[in-house]
Design a protein around this motif. Structure first.
Motif, short mmCIF file in Angstrom:
data_model
loop_
_atom_site.label_atom_id
_atom_site.label_comp_id
_atom_site.label_asym_id
_atom_site.label_seq_id
_atom_site.Cartn_x
_atom_site.Cartn_y
_atom_site.Cartn_z
N ASP A 47 0.83 -1.21 0.00
CA ASP A 47 0.00 0.00 0.00
C ASP A 47 0.86 1.26 0.00
O ASP A 47 0.54 2.23 -0.67
N ASN A 48 1.98 1.24 0.74
CA ASN A 48 2.84 2.42 0.77
C ASN A 48 3.38 2.75 -0.62
O ASN A 48 3.48 3.90 -0.99
N ALA A 49 3.72 1.72 -1.40
CA ALA A 49 4.23 1.95 -2.75
C ALA A 49 3.16 2.62 -3.62
O ALA A 49 3.47 3.53 -4.39
N ALA A 104 24.25 4.20 -6.76
CA ALA A 104 23.27 3.13 -6.98
C ALA A 104 23.29 2.68 -8.45
O ALA A 104 23.23 1.48 -8.74
N ILE A 105 23.41 3.64 -9.36
CA ILE A 105 23.47 3.31 -10.79
C ILE A 105 24.71 2.49 -11.09
O ILE A 105 24.65 1.50 -11.83
N GLU A 106 25.84 2.88 -10.51
CA GLU A 106 27.09 2.13 -10.74
C GLU A 106 26.98 0.70 -10.24
O GLU A 106 27.41 -0.23 -10.92
N VAL A 107 26.38 0.52 -9.06
CA VAL A 107 26.21 -0.83 -8.51
C VAL A 107 25.34 -1.67 -9.45
O VAL A 107 25.69 -2.81 -9.79
N ILE A 108 24.25 -1.11 -9.91
CA ILE A 108 23.34 -1.83 -10.81
C ILE A 108 24.04 -2.12 -12.14
O ILE A 108 23.89 -3.20 -12.70
N LYS A 109 24.79 -1.14 -12.64
CA LYS A 109 25.53 -1.31 -13.90
C LYS A 109 26.48 -2.51 -13.80
O LYS A 109 26.53 -3.35 -14.69
N ILE A 110 27.18 -2.61 -12.69
CA ILE A 110 28.13 -3.72 -12.48
C ILE A 110 27.38 -5.04 -12.34
O ILE A 110 27.73 -6.03 -12.99
N VAL A 123 18.71 -1.18 -16.71
CA VAL A 123 19.22 -0.43 -15.57
C VAL A 123 18.10 0.39 -14.93
O VAL A 123 17.95 0.42 -13.70
N MET A 124 17.29 1.06 -15.74
CA MET A 124 16.19 1.88 -15.22
C MET A 124 15.19 1.01 -14.45
O MET A 124 14.70 1.40 -13.39
N ALA A 125 14.86 -0.16 -15.00
CA ALA A 125 13.90 -1.05 -14.34
C ALA A 125 14.42 -1.49 -12.98
O ALA A 125 13.69 -1.48 -11.98
N GLU A 126 15.69 -1.84 -12.93
CA GLU A 126 16.29 -2.29 -11.66
C GLU A 126 16.37 -1.14 -10.66
O GLU A 126 16.10 -1.29 -9.48
N LEU A 127 16.71 0.05 -11.16
CA LEU A 127 16.80 1.24 -10.30
C LEU A 127 15.43 1.55 -9.71
O LEU A 127 15.31 1.85 -8.52
N LYS A 128 14.40 1.46 -10.52
CA LYS A 128 13.05 1.75 -10.04
C LYS A 128 12.60 0.71 -9.02
O LYS A 128 12.00 1.06 -8.00
N SER A 129 12.91 -0.55 -9.27
CA SER A 129 12.47 -1.59 -8.32
C SER A 129 13.18 -1.46 -6.98
O SER A 129 12.60 -1.70 -5.94
N GLU A 134 12.42 6.59 -3.43
CA GLU A 134 13.24 7.72 -3.01
C GLU A 134 13.99 8.39 -4.15
O GLU A 134 14.96 9.09 -3.95
N LEU A 135 13.48 8.19 -5.37
CA LEU A 135 14.12 8.78 -6.54
C LEU A 135 13.11 9.47 -7.44
O LEU A 135 12.00 9.00 -7.60
N ASP A 136 13.53 10.57 -8.04
CA ASP A 136 12.77 11.18 -9.11
C ASP A 136 13.29 10.51 -10.38
O ASP A 136 14.41 10.77 -10.82
N MET A 137 12.49 9.61 -10.94
CA MET A 137 12.96 8.78 -12.04
C MET A 137 13.32 9.60 -13.28
O MET A 137 14.18 9.21 -14.06
N SER A 138 12.69 10.76 -13.46
CA SER A 138 13.04 11.57 -14.63
C SER A 138 14.45 12.16 -14.49
O SER A 138 15.20 12.23 -15.47
N LYS A 139 14.83 12.53 -13.27
CA LYS A 139 16.20 13.00 -13.05
C LYS A 139 17.18 11.83 -13.13
O LYS A 139 18.28 11.97 -13.66
N ALA A 140 16.78 10.70 -12.60
CA ALA A 140 17.64 9.51 -12.61
C ALA A 140 17.92 9.07 -14.04
O ALA A 140 19.01 8.60 -14.35
#
Length: 150
Positions: A47-49, A104-110, A123-129, A134-140
């Protein structure tokens, strides 16, 4: 739960006579109720999501409005929207800094072995999940492009 925080804030705003906060919190509750109606019949596990998603969309809409009002020379309307954004953001989890986002992006990239622009979706899908709340996905998105291009 965020819903409980919103209800408590509504009551506090009423008691304090804070009309602006009360009105914005009413808009938040209305938007959440609309999403609940849309989601009827589906199984909502987090519900929080769901609430965070509604709040993030509200903030995004207001930021777009602020931009348009400023371009149109309507500073008083932009200020009103900014006041609403401030109230809405009280209920969102703390946002990651640009440095935390890059890490966080670097960790996911690796972890995913992403090496170029063709891997941006992965990468975007993993970052979002992992960090969607806690992210503004458009800036990310811009940071992911920079990380994959460079």
């Amino acid at each position: 739960m965020i819903r409980d925080d919103i209800k408590a804030a509504q009551i506090a705003a009423m008691k304090a006579g804070d009309k602006e906060s009360r009105a914005t919190i009413g808009l938040i509750q209305s938007a959440i109720k609309n999403r609940d109606i849309e989601m009827r019949g589906t199984d909502v596990t987090d519900d929080n999501a769901l609430v965070i998603d509604v709040l993030q969309k509200m903030v995004k809409q207001r930021r777009e409005s602020i931009d348009m009002y400023r371009k149109g020379g309507r500073e008083e309307l932009a200020a009103a929207e900014e006041a609403e954004v401030a109230v809405i953001e009280r209920f969102l989890p703390a946002q990651m800094s640009e440095e935390e986002t890059r890490n966080a992006i670097e960790v996911i990239k690796i972890e995913t072995g992403a090496s170029g622009m063709k891997d941006m979706g992965k990468v975007m899908a993993e970052l979002k999940s992992r960090h969607g709340a806690e992210l503004d996905m458009s800036k990310a998105s811009g940071l992911v492009k920079a990380a994959l291009a460079g």
